[in-house]
Structure formats: structure tokens, C-alpha cells
Write a protein that holds these residues in place. Sequence first.
Motif, mmCIF file in Angstrom:
data_model
loop_
_atom_site.group_PDB
_atom_site.id
_atom_site.type_symbol
_atom_site.label_atom_id
_atom_site.label_comp_id
_atom_site.label_asym_id
_atom_site.label_seq_id
_atom_site.Cartn_x
_atom_site.Cartn_y
_atom_site.Cartn_z
ATOM 1 N N GLN A 101 -11.474 -10.351 -13.321
ATOM 2 C CA GLN A 101 -10.956 -9.493 -14.393
ATOM 3 C C GLN A 101 -9.460 -9.241 -14.217
ATOM 4 O OE1 GLN A 101 -13.521 -7.154 -16.504
ATOM 5 N NE2 GLN A 101 -15.107 -6.947 -14.964
ATOM 6 N N ALA A 102 -9.014 -9.087 -12.964
ATOM 7 C CA ALA A 102 -7.579 -8.926 -12.711
ATOM 8 C C ALA A 102 -6.829 -10.199 -13.078
ATOM 9 C CB ALA A 102 -7.341 -8.584 -11.241
ATOM 10 N N ALA A 103 -7.450 -11.347 -12.821
ATOM 11 C CA ALA A 103 -6.811 -12.629 -13.120
ATOM 12 C C ALA A 103 -6.632 -12.818 -14.623
ATOM 13 C CB ALA A 103 -7.651 -13.771 -12.543
ATOM 14 N N ILE A 104 -7.662 -12.492 -15.403
ATOM 15 C CA ILE A 104 -7.569 -12.656 -16.855
ATOM 16 C C ILE A 104 -6.478 -11.756 -17.422
ATOM 17 C CG2 ILE A 104 -8.793 -12.369 -19.041
ATOM 18 C CD1 ILE A 104 -11.388 -13.029 -17.485
ATOM 19 N N LEU A 105 -6.433 -10.508 -16.952
ATOM 20 C CA LEU A 105 -5.391 -9.586 -17.418
ATOM 21 C C LEU A 105 -3.999 -10.079 -17.012
ATOM 22 C CD1 LEU A 105 -7.161 -6.194 -16.592
ATOM 23 C CD2 LEU A 105 -6.651 -7.079 -18.877
ATOM 24 N N SER A 157 -7.267 -1.530 -12.268
ATOM 25 C CA SER A 157 -6.419 -0.499 -11.662
ATOM 26 C C SER A 157 -5.118 -1.099 -11.142
ATOM 27 C CB SER A 157 -7.172 0.207 -10.525
ATOM 28 O OG SER A 157 -7.503 -0.707 -9.495
ATOM 29 N N PHE A 158 -5.139 -2.394 -10.836
ATOM 30 C CA PHE A 158 -3.928 -3.067 -10.358
ATOM 31 C C PHE A 158 -3.233 -3.889 -11.439
ATOM 32 C CE2 PHE A 158 -6.247 -2.458 -6.359
ATOM 33 C CZ PHE A 158 -5.239 -1.993 -5.532
ATOM 34 N N THR A 159 -3.890 -4.087 -12.589
ATOM 35 C CA THR A 159 -3.316 -5.046 -13.539
ATOM 36 C C THR A 159 -3.230 -4.588 -14.994
ATOM 37 O OG1 THR A 159 -5.522 -6.061 -13.709
ATOM 38 C CG2 THR A 159 -3.953 -7.091 -12.194
ATOM 39 N N PHE A 216 0.820 -1.213 0.000
ATOM 40 C CA PHE A 216 0.000 0.000 0.000
ATOM 41 C C PHE A 216 0.856 1.266 0.000
ATOM 42 C CE2 PHE A 216 -3.252 -2.985 1.642
ATOM 43 C CZ PHE A 216 -4.204 -2.754 0.654
ATOM 44 N N LYS A 217 2.108 1.150 0.425
ATOM 45 C CA LYS A 217 3.027 2.284 0.336
ATOM 46 C C LYS A 217 3.329 2.587 -1.129
ATOM 47 C CE LYS A 217 5.136 5.113 3.169
ATOM 48 N NZ LYS A 217 4.408 5.867 4.208
ATOM 49 N N PHE A 218 3.521 1.534 -1.923
ATOM 50 C CA PHE A 218 3.713 1.702 -3.365
ATOM 51 C C PHE A 218 2.505 2.401 -3.983
ATOM 52 C CE2 PHE A 218 7.143 -1.462 -3.284
ATOM 53 C CZ PHE A 218 7.968 -0.983 -4.284
ATOM 54 N N VAL A 219 1.317 1.941 -3.609
ATOM 55 C CA VAL A 219 0.083 2.522 -4.128
ATOM 56 C C VAL A 219 -0.009 3.997 -3.760
ATOM 57 C CG1 VAL A 219 -2.446 2.470 -3.970
ATOM 58 C CG2 VAL A 219 -1.150 0.331 -4.111
ATOM 59 N N VAL A 227 5.001 -5.950 -9.443
ATOM 60 C CA VAL A 227 4.498 -5.480 -10.739
ATOM 61 C C VAL A 227 3.146 -4.803 -10.586
ATOM 62 C CG1 VAL A 227 3.581 -6.257 -12.962
ATOM 63 C CG2 VAL A 227 5.783 -7.093 -12.176
ATOM 64 N N ILE A 228 2.206 -5.411 -9.834
ATOM 65 C CA ILE A 228 0.867 -4.833 -9.729
ATOM 66 C C ILE A 228 0.824 -3.614 -8.819
ATOM 67 C CG2 ILE A 228 -0.222 -7.052 -10.229
ATOM 68 C CD1 ILE A 228 -0.980 -7.254 -7.288
ATOM 69 N N ALA A 229 1.824 -3.476 -7.942
ATOM 70 C CA ALA A 229 1.820 -2.330 -7.038
ATOM 71 C C ALA A 229 2.533 -1.117 -7.617
ATOM 72 C CB ALA A 229 2.482 -2.710 -5.706
ATOM 73 N N MET A 230 3.525 -1.344 -8.488
ATOM 74 C CA MET A 230 4.392 -0.240 -8.889
ATOM 75 C C MET A 230 3.693 0.766 -9.799
ATOM 76 S SD MET A 230 6.992 -1.876 -11.680
ATOM 77 C CE MET A 230 6.413 -2.520 -13.252
ATOM 78 N N LYS A 231 2.615 0.351 -10.491
ATOM 79 C CA LYS A 231 1.945 1.284 -11.389
ATOM 80 C C LYS A 231 0.438 1.274 -11.180
ATOM 81 C CE LYS A 231 5.414 1.851 -14.952
ATOM 82 N NZ LYS A 231 5.688 1.952 -16.394
ATOM 83 N N PHE A 232 0.040 1.292 -9.922
ATOM 84 C CA PHE A 232 -1.380 1.370 -9.603
ATOM 85 C C PHE A 232 -1.997 2.572 -10.315
ATOM 86 C CE2 PHE A 232 -4.653 3.321 -6.885
ATOM 87 C CZ PHE A 232 -5.595 2.308 -6.906
ATOM 88 N N ASN A 233 -3.108 2.350 -11.006
ATOM 89 C CA ASN A 233 -3.705 3.400 -11.840
ATOM 90 C C ASN A 233 -4.900 4.033 -11.134
ATOM 91 O OD1 ASN A 233 -4.575 5.086 -13.844
ATOM 92 N ND2 ASN A 233 -4.734 3.516 -15.411
ATOM 93 N N VAL A 234 -4.659 5.167 -10.494
ATOM 94 C CA VAL A 234 -5.728 5.876 -9.798
ATOM 95 C C VAL A 234 -6.727 6.484 -10.785
ATOM 96 C CG1 VAL A 234 -4.527 8.089 -9.698
ATOM 97 C CG2 VAL A 234 -6.168 7.509 -7.911
ATOM 98 N N GLY A 235 -6.373 6.524 -12.069
ATOM 99 C CA GLY A 235 -7.256 7.092 -13.080
ATOM 100 C C GLY A 235 -8.562 6.337 -13.244
ATOM 101 N N TYR A 236 -8.608 5.098 -12.763
ATOM 102 C CA TYR A 236 -9.845 4.320 -12.868
ATOM 103 C C TYR A 236 -10.930 4.831 -11.927
ATOM 104 C CZ TYR A 236 -8.077 0.810 -16.070
ATOM 105 O OH TYR A 236 -7.595 0.164 -17.185
#
Length: 264
Positions: free
Chosen positions: A158-162, A76-78, A7-10, A108-117
Motif C-alpha cells: 500500500q505504501a508502494a502504490i501511494l 502513515s509514512f506515505t 526515526f528522529k524525524f518521526v 519525504v516519507i519521514a518529514m510528515k509521519f502521520n501519527v493520526g493513523y
Amino acid sequence: MLLRVFFKFVQFRMKERMEYRGAFMLGIIAQILGYGSNYLVVWLLLHKFQTIDGWTWPEIALLYSIGLFTYSLGASFTFIQMTELESMVRQGTFDAILIKPTNPYMYVIAMKFNVGYIAHILISGSILLWSLFQLSIDWSIIKALYFILILISGSMIQAAILSIIGAWSFIVVRTGFLFSLFFRLKDFISYPISVYGTFVQIIIVFLVPLAFVNYFPSTLLLSKTTGITSNWAAWISPLIGPLSLWLAYKIFMKGINKYQGAGG
């Protein structure tokens, strides 16, 4: 990776995006308008034909909103992380992740969390709440808990498929066409899957389990028949998400074993 570090990464990622607040807000407005137009198209369609295979506008709005809401949470995570994995593998920069003292997938999933979603969440959440108030759902504690669980499970699916698509980067490198295919399949669950042929239904139920994101849960909440399966599909929907994400994680970690660097 400890959750505290995750969560610090996020948090750092969110601060990074907030550096350009004007561009961030314009992006949110653009996405809200874009998805708002999608809702408008569906509403116009229902206004013309009244129902789609017996589903009314509020019911379709519920179906569509659950799909979009869970996608926004899972992606947002994937999404950005997995689409950029291709270039990381091709250029060999994934090596830098492997030498870090942390779990590669979590990093990988934490380093570029997309808050734009947040734009997706705002519009889908608003229409979702509206549709729930419009529908005569016989709520109980079990149904309320079920509803929360299917939102979590749908996000995981959906995160799993991505993540599985991203993991293919370690083997075939080029995965852009697979992401395009995913979005084509995701469009199918914007409407009741009962309107499609058996072949399409088999794909989005048994091969790519997108029907468990919103269709089967919605049939239970709205007391509708599922068509292709019995009601067991609706009841196991909360389990499909965790199982899918666990499988995706295993595939991702197996894929890392196939990674050979850039070769230079």
C-alpha cells in the motif's frame, strides 16, 4: 538517510502532533466511529445473507481488518507525504529537499509521519484479533511467521502504490484523481475478490496488486481456494511487498530526474 536520523524525524513529528492533544484525541475518536460504522455495515450485510461467496462474518472481518491495518501502517509514512507532493512540485518547494544532504525519498516519507493513523490501527487491530480468536485456524510456527510477514508485506504494497502515484507528480503534476482511483480499488479488497468479474480481478491482482495484501493470505490461513490463481499466489504474497516498495523507490527516484522546478 541513516535509520537513527529517520526515526528522529518521526519522533519530532509525533511531538508536533501532541502539541494539540484535544484535537488529536477528537480526531482519533471520529475516525474510530467512522470505521466502526463501516464494520457495522459489513456485519449487517452478513447478518442478512449469512455468507458472501462462502465467507462468514469472522472471515470477512479478518479480510477487512488486514486490509485496513496494513493500509494504516503504509499510509502513515506515505499518504500525506505523497498527496502534498503535488503542491510542492507545482510551487517549486521540492527544491529545498533536493539540496539537503540526504535521500529525497526517505526525507519525504519521514518529514510528515502521520501519527493520526493510530485510530485505524486500534480499531482494525482489535477486530483482527477478535476474528483470529473466532476462526479455527490451524496455527503452526510457519503460519504464525507467515502472518507477521504478510502484515509487513501488505503495508509495503500500500505504501508502494501511494509512492508510485506521488512520483507521477514529477511528470503530470496533478495526481488527485489517481489517489481517488486508488481508494476506489482499495474498496474492492474489503470483500473476497472472487465475487467480482474477471476484469476487476485481473486489475487488482496483476496491475495493482492489492489482492496480495489480504485476499490471497487469508485464503491460505483459512484453507480456501483462491479462484483466479492457484495457491502459489498466497505463498508469494510476503515477497510482493518488498518488491513493490523497491519498484516504487526506483520510480520515485526516476521521477525526480523529470522534476524541473516551478519555472520561475
